[in-house]
Design an enzyme around this catalytic site. Sequence first.
Site, PDB file in Angstrom:
ATOM      1  N   ASP A  50     -75.263-133.966  -8.419  1.00  0.00           N
ATOM      2  CA  ASP A  50     -73.821-134.011  -8.143  1.00  0.00           C
ATOM      3  C   ASP A  50     -73.536-135.106  -7.114  1.00  0.00           C
ATOM      4  OD1 ASP A  50     -71.163-133.542  -7.520  1.00  0.00           O
ATOM      5  OD2 ASP A  50     -71.364-131.379  -7.551  1.00  0.00           O
ATOM      6  N   ASP A  51     -72.787-136.123  -7.514  1.00  0.00           N
ATOM      7  CA  ASP A  51     -72.401-137.243  -6.640  1.00  0.00           C
ATOM      8  C   ASP A  51     -73.572-138.132  -6.251  1.00  0.00           C
ATOM      9  OD1 ASP A  51     -69.903-136.126  -6.796  1.00  0.00           O
ATOM     10  OD2 ASP A  51     -69.664-135.772  -4.652  1.00  0.00           O
ATOM     11  N   CYS A  84     -66.210-134.484 -11.178  1.00  0.00           N
ATOM     12  CA  CYS A  84     -67.073-133.375 -11.596  1.00  0.00           C
ATOM     13  C   CYS A  84     -66.710-132.684 -12.909  1.00  0.00           C
ATOM     14  CB  CYS A  84     -67.114-132.314 -10.499  1.00  0.00           C
ATOM     15  SG  CYS A  84     -67.645-132.900  -8.888  1.00  0.00           S
ATOM     16  N   ARG A 101     -68.813-132.859 -16.656  1.00  0.00           N
ATOM     17  CA  ARG A 101     -69.649-131.733 -17.104  1.00  0.00           C
ATOM     18  C   ARG A 101     -69.207-131.238 -18.485  1.00  0.00           C
ATOM     19  NH1 ARG A 101     -72.291-129.909 -12.327  1.00  0.00           N
ATOM     20  NH2 ARG A 101     -71.771-131.506 -10.783  1.00  0.00           N
ATOM     21  N   LYS A 122     -74.399-125.496 -10.286  1.00  0.00           N
ATOM     22  CA  LYS A 122     -72.949-125.656 -10.233  1.00  0.00           C
ATOM     23  C   LYS A 122     -72.374-125.727 -11.652  1.00  0.00           C
ATOM     24  CE  LYS A 122     -69.476-129.095  -8.950  1.00  0.00           C
ATOM     25  NZ  LYS A 122     -69.200-130.328  -8.189  1.00  0.00           N
ATOM     26  N   HIS A 149     -68.560-125.314 -12.692  1.00  0.00           N
ATOM     27  CA  HIS A 149     -67.319-126.090 -12.538  1.00  0.00           C
ATOM     28  C   HIS A 149     -66.583-126.339 -13.865  1.00  0.00           C
ATOM     29  CE1 HIS A 149     -65.332-128.969  -9.426  1.00  0.00           C
ATOM     30  NE2 HIS A 149     -64.545-127.970  -9.806  1.00  0.00           N
ATOM     31  N   SER A 197     -67.372-126.513  -6.926  1.00  0.00           N
ATOM     32  CA  SER A 197     -67.956-127.355  -5.879  1.00  0.00           C
ATOM     33  C   SER A 197     -68.179-126.577  -4.584  1.00  0.00           C
ATOM     34  CB  SER A 197     -67.053-128.563  -5.606  1.00  0.00           C
ATOM     35  OG  SER A 197     -67.019-129.432  -6.710  1.00  0.00           O
ATOM     36  N   HIS A 204     -73.445-133.371  -3.326  1.00  0.00           N
ATOM     37  CA  HIS A 204     -72.025-133.192  -3.009  1.00  0.00           C
ATOM     38  C   HIS A 204     -71.903-132.669  -1.584  1.00  0.00           C
ATOM     39  CE1 HIS A 204     -67.933-131.581  -3.243  1.00  0.00           C
ATOM     40  NE2 HIS A 204     -67.759-132.203  -4.402  1.00  0.00           N
ATOM     41  N   ASP A 249     -73.567-136.583 -12.336  1.00  0.00           N
ATOM     42  CA  ASP A 249     -72.249-136.360 -12.943  1.00  0.00           C
ATOM     43  C   ASP A 249     -71.285-137.507 -12.718  1.00  0.00           C
ATOM     44  OD1 ASP A 249     -71.902-135.882 -10.221  1.00  0.00           O
ATOM     45  OD2 ASP A 249     -70.558-134.171 -10.508  1.00  0.00           O
ATOM     46  N   ASN A 250     -71.413-138.211 -11.601  1.00  0.00           N
ATOM     47  CA  ASN A 250     -70.550-139.350 -11.299  1.00  0.00           C
ATOM     48  C   ASN A 250     -71.159-140.097 -10.120  1.00  0.00           C
ATOM     49  OD1 ASN A 250     -68.643-136.672 -10.332  1.00  0.00           O
ATOM     50  ND2 ASN A 250     -69.316-138.081  -8.726  1.00  0.00           N
ATOM     51  N   LYS A 290     -67.386-142.770  -6.722  1.00  0.00           N
ATOM     52  CA  LYS A 290     -66.725-141.579  -7.274  1.00  0.00           C
ATOM     53  C   LYS A 290     -65.204-141.751  -7.294  1.00  0.00           C
ATOM     54  CE  LYS A 290     -66.268-136.587  -6.461  1.00  0.00           C
ATOM     55  NZ  LYS A 290     -66.757-135.434  -5.679  1.00  0.00           N
TER      56      LYS A 290
END
Length: 457
Positions: free
Chosen positions: A48-49, A88, A92, A145, A147, A170, A224, A276-277, A297
């Site tokens: 994540d991130d 996010c 996903r 996660k 989301h 998150s 994240h 994810d990003n 992001k």
Amino acid sequence: MNRRNFLKTFCKGAAAATLAGFYTNPLFAADNKNQKSKPPNIVVIFADDLGYGDLGCFGHPTISTPNLDRMAAEGMKFSQFYSAAPVCTPSRAALLTGRLPIRNGMCSDRRRVLFPNSAGGLPETEVTIASALKTAGYATCCIGKWHLGHLPKFLPTRRGFDHYFGIPYSNDMKPTPLMSNEETIEEPADQTTLTRRYTEQALKFIQKNKYKHFFLYFPHTFPHVPLFASDSFKNKSLRGLFGDVVEELDWSVGKILHTLRQNNLAENTLVFFTSDNGPWLIMNLNGGSAGLLRGGKGSTWEGGMREPCIAWWPGKIKPNTTNPALASTMDIFATCLEIAGVPVPKDRIIDGVNLLPALLGTGPDPRNIMFFYRGTRLMAVRKGPWKAHFITQAGYREKPKEHDPPLLFNLEYDPSEKFNVADKNSKVIDDIRRTVERHKKNLKTPKSQLELLIKDD
């Protein structure tokens, strides 16, 4: 065709296809216990991130990632691999369905992601990797996660997963419940132990299903913000707390791969690792790095959506390979279904393509076009080496800026997007415009799930 009839037809077709190819498909390997052949296992690890430049094997000078580096040395790095969105929730949804988020309502121009007061989630009509693989007898598990909707009707256990362990959105959102299936077991979650406990759950799932075929979707909570590392990793990295967190993720990947090797599952398991990003740059030292790429992001510059990606499948993927093929997280959907012998749904547009030719070196690059959406707005399009930006927005703090003619970059020459060459390539721009026109002809945009709110009592 209504949903019930579609699923009945889909399952029947999937089962027939799986049985027909079960003993003839070379991807189905026998294990060392002399059991009957079974389809490959699949593991998708989703950070994540995490930025393009945050791993040692992608060039970071001070974050130590020996397990991911080894994974890359034993497998394949994709150097031009994209998420389908710069934040996010939509990214996903795209991974699990193989579809652009604008097709299933999992994006918005007003609310970028789902929040604890959101009433929406991934629609029941969507086919996920998990629900598709279950038709071929796969055991399925989601750890981490989610989301994609925190209300019971949207949880992983309602979207094809046999088991869920993790937090529903998150880690900066309140409350922060840790859930097992559909039950909250801890609130707030002790985030210093999340990576370790996630990993323990993942290892248990692999051990429990080692004589079956399984799909493990492992979307990590970190890096994240807020950042948390366990005592074993805190204050250990040269990169500070962010490095501590990434190095604990690296440890987790090492435990997964070691368990697969230890149980003689490695040569019958495809593992993807990606993010994810891009990095959350406005978090300063608590955010990551996009390396040589521009932006992060929230933006559709390369740094917002080009991600580190490693694919590992001993005996199938040629080791120590760097693949410049254009690829996306959406392609994981079609790839998983292909190796499981499950047909891709025909009643909807699937934006993902099968990556097996790229993974196994058996055919041409499967993708030539990538669409860059921010919410419902088409911001940019990549075709071959060319990327045209029709609208740019650096992130959350900048207003969108339209460009006519669009900005144009040759990403193979200029991955940092520094040199606009639109004035010398009008024919390229015209070709990309025609590509956009064809794309929009087949685009139906449903109501946004992200804009549905829980009503106060």
